[in-house]
Design an enzyme around this catalytic site. Sequence first.
Site, PDB file in Angstrom:
ATOM      1  N   ILE A 152      -1.915   5.522 -14.353  1.00  0.00           N
ATOM      2  CA  ILE A 152      -2.846   4.709 -13.579  1.00  0.00           C
ATOM      3  C   ILE A 152      -3.701   5.717 -12.829  1.00  0.00           C
ATOM      4  O   ILE A 152      -3.182   6.624 -12.197  1.00  0.00           O
ATOM      5  CB  ILE A 152      -2.067   3.723 -12.678  1.00  0.00           C
ATOM      6  CG1 ILE A 152      -2.963   2.673 -12.049  1.00  0.00           C
ATOM      7  CG2 ILE A 152      -1.252   4.406 -11.617  1.00  0.00           C
ATOM      8  CD1 ILE A 152      -2.167   1.448 -11.556  1.00  0.00           C
ATOM      9  N   VAL A 154      -7.613   6.455 -10.737  1.00  0.00           N
ATOM     10  CA  VAL A 154      -8.903   6.039 -10.180  1.00  0.00           C
ATOM     11  C   VAL A 154      -9.668   7.308  -9.824  1.00  0.00           C
ATOM     12  O   VAL A 154      -9.108   8.227  -9.199  1.00  0.00           O
ATOM     13  CB  VAL A 154      -8.699   5.140  -8.934  1.00  0.00           C
ATOM     14  CG1 VAL A 154     -10.046   4.817  -8.274  1.00  0.00           C
ATOM     15  CG2 VAL A 154      -7.974   3.854  -9.315  1.00  0.00           C
ATOM     16  N   ARG A 160      -8.955   4.813  -2.270  1.00  0.00           N
ATOM     17  CA  ARG A 160      -8.751   4.184  -0.956  1.00  0.00           C
ATOM     18  C   ARG A 160      -9.622   2.921  -0.783  1.00  0.00           C
ATOM     19  O   ARG A 160     -10.125   2.656   0.287  1.00  0.00           O
ATOM     20  CB  ARG A 160      -9.008   5.187   0.185  1.00  0.00           C
ATOM     21  CG  ARG A 160      -7.904   6.244   0.310  1.00  0.00           C
ATOM     22  CD  ARG A 160      -8.289   7.390   1.206  1.00  0.00           C
ATOM     23  NE  ARG A 160      -9.385   8.154   0.611  1.00  0.00           N
ATOM     24  CZ  ARG A 160      -9.243   9.080  -0.340  1.00  0.00           C
ATOM     25  NH1 ARG A 160      -8.059   9.359  -0.802  1.00  0.00           N
ATOM     26  NH2 ARG A 160     -10.282   9.730  -0.829  1.00  0.00           N
ATOM     27  N   GLY A 162      -8.555   0.038  -2.745  1.00  0.00           N
ATOM     28  CA  GLY A 162      -7.739  -1.030  -3.321  1.00  0.00           C
ATOM     29  C   GLY A 162      -7.772  -1.107  -4.827  1.00  0.00           C
ATOM     30  O   GLY A 162      -7.228  -2.047  -5.422  1.00  0.00           O
ATOM     31  N   PHE A 163      -8.417  -0.124  -5.498  1.00  0.00           N
ATOM     32  CA  PHE A 163      -8.531  -0.201  -6.961  1.00  0.00           C
ATOM     33  C   PHE A 163      -7.199   0.085  -7.665  1.00  0.00           C
ATOM     34  O   PHE A 163      -6.927  -0.482  -8.724  1.00  0.00           O
ATOM     35  CB  PHE A 163      -9.604   0.762  -7.474  1.00  0.00           C
ATOM     36  CG  PHE A 163     -11.002   0.329  -7.120  1.00  0.00           C
ATOM     37  CD1 PHE A 163     -11.350  -1.014  -7.135  1.00  0.00           C
ATOM     38  CD2 PHE A 163     -11.972   1.251  -6.770  1.00  0.00           C
ATOM     39  CE1 PHE A 163     -12.640  -1.418  -6.822  1.00  0.00           C
ATOM     40  CE2 PHE A 163     -13.252   0.864  -6.450  1.00  0.00           C
ATOM     41  CZ  PHE A 163     -13.596  -0.470  -6.470  1.00  0.00           C
ATOM     42  N   ASN A 191       5.976  12.259  -3.252  1.00  0.00           N
ATOM     43  CA  ASN A 191       4.719  11.541  -3.003  1.00  0.00           C
ATOM     44  C   ASN A 191       5.020  10.310  -2.127  1.00  0.00           C
ATOM     45  O   ASN A 191       4.979   9.164  -2.578  1.00  0.00           O
ATOM     46  CB  ASN A 191       4.087  11.147  -4.336  1.00  0.00           C
ATOM     47  CG  ASN A 191       2.625  10.764  -4.187  1.00  0.00           C
ATOM     48  OD1 ASN A 191       2.151  10.547  -3.062  1.00  0.00           O
ATOM     49  ND2 ASN A 191       1.922  10.670  -5.294  1.00  0.00           N
ATOM     50  N   VAL A 192       5.294  10.579  -0.849  1.00  0.00           N
ATOM     51  CA  VAL A 192       5.785   9.521   0.048  1.00  0.00           C
ATOM     52  C   VAL A 192       4.743   8.424   0.266  1.00  0.00           C
ATOM     53  O   VAL A 192       5.101   7.252   0.417  1.00  0.00           O
ATOM     54  CB  VAL A 192       6.257  10.104   1.414  1.00  0.00           C
ATOM     55  CG1 VAL A 192       7.568  10.871   1.240  1.00  0.00           C
ATOM     56  CG2 VAL A 192       5.203  10.994   2.038  1.00  0.00           C
ATOM     57  N   ASN A 193       3.460   8.788   0.253  1.00  0.00           N
ATOM     58  CA  ASN A 193       2.429   7.758   0.424  1.00  0.00           C
ATOM     59  C   ASN A 193       2.433   6.783  -0.753  1.00  0.00           C
ATOM     60  O   ASN A 193       2.340   5.563  -0.558  1.00  0.00           O
ATOM     61  CB  ASN A 193       1.040   8.401   0.541  1.00  0.00           C
ATOM     62  CG  ASN A 193       0.849   9.065   1.887  1.00  0.00           C
ATOM     63  OD1 ASN A 193       1.510   8.710   2.859  1.00  0.00           O
ATOM     64  ND2 ASN A 193      -0.027  10.053   1.937  1.00  0.00           N
ATOM     65  N   TYR A 198       3.884   1.537  -3.188  1.00  0.00           N
ATOM     66  CA  TYR A 198       4.564   0.757  -4.230  1.00  0.00           C
ATOM     67  C   TYR A 198       5.600  -0.186  -3.614  1.00  0.00           C
ATOM     68  O   TYR A 198       5.750  -1.330  -4.049  1.00  0.00           O
ATOM     69  CB  TYR A 198       5.229   1.680  -5.251  1.00  0.00           C
ATOM     70  CG  TYR A 198       4.258   2.498  -6.084  1.00  0.00           C
ATOM     71  CD1 TYR A 198       3.054   1.954  -6.520  1.00  0.00           C
ATOM     72  CD2 TYR A 198       4.548   3.810  -6.449  1.00  0.00           C
ATOM     73  CE1 TYR A 198       2.170   2.699  -7.284  1.00  0.00           C
ATOM     74  CE2 TYR A 198       3.664   4.559  -7.224  1.00  0.00           C
ATOM     75  CZ  TYR A 198       2.477   3.999  -7.638  1.00  0.00           C
ATOM     76  OH  TYR A 198       1.604   4.727  -8.404  1.00  0.00           O
TER      77      TYR A 198
END
Lengths: 226, 226
Positions: A152, A154, A160, A162-163, A191-193, A198
């Site tokens: 996935i 973008v 940042r 919402g895509f 990748n905590v963000n 998720y």
Amino acid sequence: MAAAAPPPPPTPTPDQPIQLPSNPTTHSLFTRIRLATISDVPQIHKLIHQMAVFERLTHLFSATESSLSTTLFNSPPFQSFTVFILEVSQLPFPLDQTTILTKTLNHETPINDQDSEIFRSNGSGFIVAGFVLFFPNYSTFLAKPGFYIEDIFVRECYRRKGFGKMLLSAVAGQAVKMGYGRVEWCVLDWNVNAIKFYEEMGADVMKEWRICRLTGAALESYGYQG
Amino acid sequence: MAAAAPPPPPTPTPDQPIQLPSNPTTHSLFTRIRLATISDVPQIHKLIHQMAVFERLTHLFSATESSLSTTLFNSPPFQSFTVFILEVSQLPFPLDQTTILTKTLNHETPINDQDSEIFRSNGSGFIVAGFVLFFPNYSTFLAKPGFYIEDIFVRECYRRKGFGKMLLSAVAGQAVKMGYGRVEWCVLDWNVNAIKFYEEMGADVMKEWRICRLTGAALESYGYQG
């Protein structure tokens, strides 16, 4: 899934003066997710390359437009490897059978997309902003297919907004539509963000499972058995 | 892949006396891996249930023979969900188009299979001992398909005889035959014996990646979009 149409303009009535937009510099950005076809391969190839650069994994990148064309789009959509393309436009999209989802974003600053020319979609006025590649997987306990999301992505100037969620929701919505049991994908443990994002979307991060991979010379060594 | 035929009996020559087997109680067990068909569903269902019992996950087990029949074997082998069946027999197997791999094991103690009657294969003299379920996945960096192994299972009385490796090798060999780039599967991080076994087979255990899963009500919530 139906399109999320832009809100209608305010209708003046005798009792109600015409309301100007609260922010006259607001820009509308029309977006859609649609099924990719083989004619999207040049854009898909560029997106995968940008992903390899972002992940600092260009040494593992060997895809070519030709190898993508040979291996993708050999089956009807959703039965095998399937790509959704995310496109943006200054004008509304025509609705057609390949459209999965549309959305209109209002934002104050126009997006400065310096690569818009090379990401133009099949000679149209639409710009390719991202993609998701997924395929069916299977749960023996549920005796149901699901979808596995391999990638996935973008493009940087569209992040940042919402895509990512829109692409993931499109796959999840398709899974529900088909009566499938689950949607799965992978994330790096540091990748905590992404993990937080998720989990907010309702996903479980399965902490105990590890992926095993047999590839390259180790895989080839199993080829002599015949 | 060709069959590994049993070794020929020793040929006596004038200079060489007939050699008796060093262990006269040795038993031969003929084994084969073959492509499953829809007629194997009753055995596959029992195997999946035994796996759920072994993993203490029967509360997640909802597969029925009917749901397996509906969702498996809808595509030609290797293009979607594919099952290899492991069978054992006291007599050699006939070679046919569905045979992937055969092997003869010599062992001192006959295997005591108390469930042999319920795992009899389609009314034949062959006994189903295990299975592997796998399907194509895709690497965008390689622009190549691979195989993902969802389940690999060997019934308890047939364990520690190399059958797990035989099933995994059969999938790896098929991947090489088809020019695929990798074979992947998952393992629990505390299952150190399995991890050691997979690493000895040449696999990398990817320590940084975590699986995300959207299922149940969280997945269903994405279904209202139209």
